[in-house]
Design a protein around this motif. Structure first.
Motif, PDB file in Angstrom:
ATOM      1  N   ILE A 282       0.840  -1.199   0.000  1.00 16.91           N
ATOM      2  CA  ILE A 282       0.000   0.000   0.000  1.00 16.91           C
ATOM      3  C   ILE A 282       0.877   1.253   0.000  1.00 16.91           C
ATOM      4  CG2 ILE A 282      -1.780   1.281   1.245  1.00 16.91           C
ATOM      5  CD1 ILE A 282      -2.745  -1.413   2.372  1.00 16.91           C
TER       6      ILE A 282
ATOM      7  N   ALA B 216      -6.355  -4.163   5.587  1.00 15.99           N
ATOM      8  CA  ALA B 216      -4.918  -3.890   5.432  1.00 15.99           C
ATOM      9  C   ALA B 216      -4.030  -4.918   6.120  1.00 15.99           C
ATOM     10  CB  ALA B 216      -4.586  -2.488   5.947  1.00 15.99           C
TER      11      ALA B 216
ATOM     12  N   TYR C  63      -7.090  -1.564  -0.199  1.00 12.98           N
ATOM     13  CA  TYR C  63      -7.183  -0.205   0.323  1.00 12.98           C
ATOM     14  C   TYR C  63      -8.132   0.570  -0.568  1.00 12.98           C
ATOM     15  CZ  TYR C  63      -3.778   0.509  -3.451  1.00 12.98           C
ATOM     16  OH  TYR C  63      -3.138   0.517  -4.678  1.00 12.98           O
TER      17      TYR C  63
END
Length: 340
Positions: free
Chosen positions: A4, A247, A271
């Motif tokens: 991410i 996450a 995400y």
């Protein structure tokens, strides 16, 4: 999280927002076990010595900063979740994460909202261009009186500013009477009373013509139309709600009834990317898109650092097929996708 972080850099994201639950704390996290060459098999059978658990507890928050915060080059906005209170206090959280909770955008906005106030809190407000963001602390499943006074004052100021295009409110647990009913503020000792007050105040804000979007995590899946329940259809109105708990924690199942009308992702990391429309006249200026994180997205160095065993567990064994809890609000008799 490293995937991410890399994506935020590639996309030119202006910031990343974490909605709480940093480390498990009730047991050793599998990524930590992999990083420190601990046996996942022994971990799952509870056969690791207590000394390993003691070492993990001492290192859990520093490990989070090193391996989850530092990879981000964009500003990292940190939230508090219920796991931060497992064996620890809010004051300990505030002390350890003082710098993360006092980054320049938060400092700047705090001075604007309350000149001379240097208090670092677990809730905060900041503005990104013409969009306002508020993080609320319901890590105990409730909002305390002091926070509610602060929240109402901030909302009143935002309402009075014509250049604010939208408001995004984030928190760990979902507000009451959502599709995460049994794993939300409804489970609080006050049965969600403080959360109902926040929801109603946001409805007032929305009814005055300004868009508002509500984000939470706590349940580990992605879901839109979070508040499109019969309760809110019959009690004031439906706020646009998004649940993003994808996450890294153990995956949960999405309540089956929402699959008929909402966007969702289960047993899937990912995400949400928020994009602001350039059309300043838009009544819905923010667009949100879920982006999955897959095993192939990991860089070889990440696999090497955490170990093949931990990576394989992450993508094949981190799944709880049950829906947390069984009590749900009455469901809507009719539902329209995107009605929130």
């Amino acid at each position: 999280m490293p995937v991410i972080a890399r994506a935020t850099l590639q996309r030119g994201a202006r910031f990343y927002w974490h909605l709480g639950d940093l480390r498990a704390l009730y047991e050793i996290d599998e990524d930590y076990a992999g990083l420190h060459h601990l046996s996942l098999e022994k971990l799952k059978l509870n056969l690791l010595p207590q000394s390993e658990m003691d070492s993990y507890l001492a290192a859990a928050w520093p490990d989070f900063v090193e391996n989850q915060v530092k990879p981000f080059k964009a500003p990292f906005f940190l939230g508090i979740g219920n796991h931060e209170s497992i064996g620890r206090t809010r004051d300990q959280f505030l002390s350890f994460f003082h710098d993360q909770l006092n980054i320049p955008p938060i400092q700047k906005q705090r001075e604007i909202d309350s000149p001379g106030d240097a208090t670092v809190r677990s809730y905060y407000h900041w503005r990104e261009r013409d969009v306002d963001f508020i993080y609320l602390d319901n890590s105990s499943s409730e909002f305390d009186a002091e926070q509610l006074v602060w929240f109402n004052a901030v909302i009143s100021k935002i309402e009075a500013e014509p250049d604010v295009r939208a408001l995004v409110v984030g928190m760990h647990e979902s507000l009451p009477y959502s599709y995460s009913f049994s794993h939300s503020m409804n489970s609080a000792q006050d049965k969600g009373t403080s959360g109902l007050g926040v929801y109603q105040r946001l409805l007032e804000y929305k009814k005055k013509g300004k868009p508002v979007y509500v984000f939470s995590s706590h349940s580990h899946f992605f879901l839109t139309d979070l508040y499109n329940t019969s309760y809110w259809q019959s009690n004031g109105g439906v706020l646009p709600g998004y649940l993003v708990g994808t996450a890294g924690a153990q995956h949960y199942s999405v309540p089956p009834e929402v699959k008929e009308f909402a966007q969702y992702a289960e047993n899937q990391y990912g995400y949400v990317v928020a994009t602001v429309s350039r059309d300043t006249s838009s009544h819905d200026p923010l667009n949100f898109r879920f982006v999955p994180v897959k095993k192939k997205d990991l860089l070889p160095d990440t696999v090497r650092r955490f170990g093949v065993e931990a990576v394989n567990f992450c993508f094949s064994g981190n799944w709880n097929a049950s829906v947390p809890g069984t009590s749900k609000p009455a469901l809507p008799s009719t539902r329209t996708a995107g009605s929130s």
